[in-house]
Design an enzyme around this catalytic site. Sequence first.
Site, short mmCIF file in Angstrom:
data_model
loop_
_atom_site.label_atom_id
_atom_site.label_comp_id
_atom_site.label_asym_id
_atom_site.label_seq_id
_atom_site.Cartn_x
_atom_site.Cartn_y
_atom_site.Cartn_z
N GLN A 100 28.90 22.77 14.47
CA GLN A 100 27.65 23.13 13.80
C GLN A 100 27.38 24.61 14.02
O GLN A 100 26.45 25.17 13.48
CB GLN A 100 26.48 22.30 14.37
CG GLN A 100 26.66 20.81 14.24
CD GLN A 100 25.58 20.07 15.00
OE1 GLN A 100 24.58 19.67 14.41
NE2 GLN A 100 25.77 19.92 16.28
N HIS A 118 27.99 24.33 9.32
CA HIS A 118 26.78 25.10 8.97
C HIS A 118 27.12 26.55 8.62
O HIS A 118 26.22 27.41 8.64
CB HIS A 118 25.77 25.03 10.12
CG HIS A 118 25.25 23.63 10.32
ND1 HIS A 118 24.55 23.23 11.43
CD2 HIS A 118 25.37 22.53 9.55
CE1 HIS A 118 24.23 21.94 11.32
NE2 HIS A 118 24.74 21.49 10.19
N CYS A 177 24.47 43.13 -3.68
CA CYS A 177 25.84 43.15 -4.18
C CYS A 177 26.02 44.44 -4.99
O CYS A 177 25.20 44.73 -5.89
CB CYS A 177 26.09 41.94 -5.07
SG CYS A 177 27.61 42.06 -6.02
N CYS A 180 26.39 43.19 -8.96
CA CYS A 180 25.34 42.54 -9.79
C CYS A 180 23.94 42.79 -9.26
O CYS A 180 22.95 42.43 -9.88
CB CYS A 180 25.59 41.04 -9.85
SG CYS A 180 25.31 40.21 -8.26
N SER A 219 22.53 18.37 20.27
CA SER A 219 21.33 17.55 20.52
C SER A 219 21.26 16.36 19.57
O SER A 219 20.43 15.48 19.73
CB SER A 219 20.07 18.41 20.35
OG SER A 219 20.03 18.93 19.00
N1 APR Z 1 27.04 22.84 27.89
C1 APR Z 1 26.87 21.75 27.09
N2 APR Z 1 25.70 21.46 26.46
C2 APR Z 1 24.68 22.31 26.66
C3 APR Z 1 24.78 23.47 27.46
C4 APR Z 1 26.03 23.71 28.09
N3 APR Z 1 26.20 24.79 28.89
N4 APR Z 1 23.57 24.11 27.44
C5 APR Z 1 22.76 23.38 26.63
N5 APR Z 1 23.42 22.30 26.17
C6 APR Z 1 22.94 21.25 25.26
C7 APR Z 1 21.46 21.03 25.28
O1 APR Z 1 21.11 20.06 26.24
C8 APR Z 1 21.20 20.51 23.85
O2 APR Z 1 21.27 19.10 23.80
O3 APR Z 1 23.24 21.69 23.94
C9 APR Z 1 22.34 21.09 23.02
C10 APR Z 1 21.89 22.16 22.03
O4 APR Z 1 21.04 21.54 21.11
P1 APR Z 1 20.40 22.42 19.93
O5 APR Z 1 19.83 23.66 20.49
O6 APR Z 1 19.53 21.49 19.13
O7 APR Z 1 21.65 22.87 19.05
P2 APR Z 1 22.45 21.99 18.00
O8 APR Z 1 22.55 20.58 18.43
O9 APR Z 1 23.71 22.73 17.73
O10 APR Z 1 21.51 22.08 16.69
C11 APR Z 1 22.01 21.54 15.50
O11 APR Z 1 20.19 22.53 14.28
O12 APR Z 1 18.79 24.32 13.93
C12 APR Z 1 19.91 23.68 13.46
O13 APR Z 1 21.62 24.69 12.22
C13 APR Z 1 21.10 24.58 13.53
O14 APR Z 1 23.40 23.95 13.91
C14 APR Z 1 22.08 23.84 14.42
C15 APR Z 1 21.58 22.41 14.34
ZN ZN Z 2 27.42 40.22 -7.26
#
Ligand code: APR
Ligand code: ZN
Length: 292
Positions: A100, A118, A177, A180, A219
């Site tokens: 992601q 993403h 761009c 365009c 998450s």
């Molecule tokens: N190692 C493993 N996991 C970790 C660490 C680490 N060092 N530090 C934090 N985490 C965990 C947190 O506990 C949390 O559950 O990583 C997770 C990050 O969650 P989010 O911040 O929600 O990120 P993500 O799950 O990638 O979000 C999904 O939401 O906002 C959109 O497009 C955005 O791609 C993103 C999507």
């Molecule tokens: Zn263009």
Amino acid sequence: MLDPDLINDLRNVRDVLVFTGAGISAESGIPTFRDRMTGLWVHTDPMEIATPMAFRRNPQRVWDWHVHLADAVRVALPNAGHLAIAKLEQRGVKVTVITQNIDNLHQRAGSRNVVELHGNLLRLKPFIDEDAAFAVKQPPVICPLCGGHAAWDTCDPCANHADLAAIQLCSGPVPHCPCCGSLLRPDIVWFGEMLAPEAIETAWNAVESCELLISVGASLEVEPAASLPWCALDKGAWVIEVNPSPTELARYCHASIAASAADVLPGLLDQVAIGSMLDDPLNTFKKWFIAK
Ligand code: APR
Ligand code: ZN
């Protein structure tokens, strides 16, 4: 850390899907989105920054916010978690990374089979105002350079791909761009936007074929990505979660390791697919040698 029976089963897997979220890049210095104190969405309302409507309303504000994130991405280095995943692939195991993340760190670590669900922050694309496009009766002229929607008489035939490629996500006015005149934006999926069909199809195919899915630093709050680990579990793959704050998945998957990606992945992935290497050492050596 893991149940001995599970370790034994992991020795023989040949098709591994690593599903990653922002957490895997936390130890590379890139903030996650939802971590309590440091999450990007804790300090900024994503509806103000990460939607097409927000960009249409205030392109410069959205551009500047993404420039700040891009500055952190550019100086970040892959950590032991990214490197362990790339090393497993280099050992000749079929590894698909479905991420992601938009930070390019898996590719910089050496992973080659990466699906960016993403998008990629450091790539730009034209902003296409779907509402404006819908309002205009005649079909748009598609810009030969950026693929954006051009008004009939504004394409500059002298502009070339090098002019477009020279434009970076960096501080300054929102660029256009050169052909365009479309506003340019980061090539990432904002809230309310569809994922690239080919990315999501590849991801579902990888879930279908994998014997093991490891969810790292996710998450599981954003669909459709969040469903991938659950579907792997439903179809009978081994599923392991690596996350210091276990998600709902932890109660149902085969192992939940409440620790950080950089701490866990090197040791965990060293246990994976050892059997398949021992079964066919020559073939494994050949693949390893070619990967080198
Ligand atoms: N190692 C493993 N996991 C970790 C660490 C680490 N060092 N530090 C934090 N985490 C965990 C947190 O506990 C949390 O559950 O990583 C997770 C990050 O969650 P989010 O911040 O929600 O990120 P993500 O799950 O990638 O979000 C999904 O939401 O906002 C959109 O497009 C955005 O791609 C993103 C999507
Ligand atoms: Zn263009």
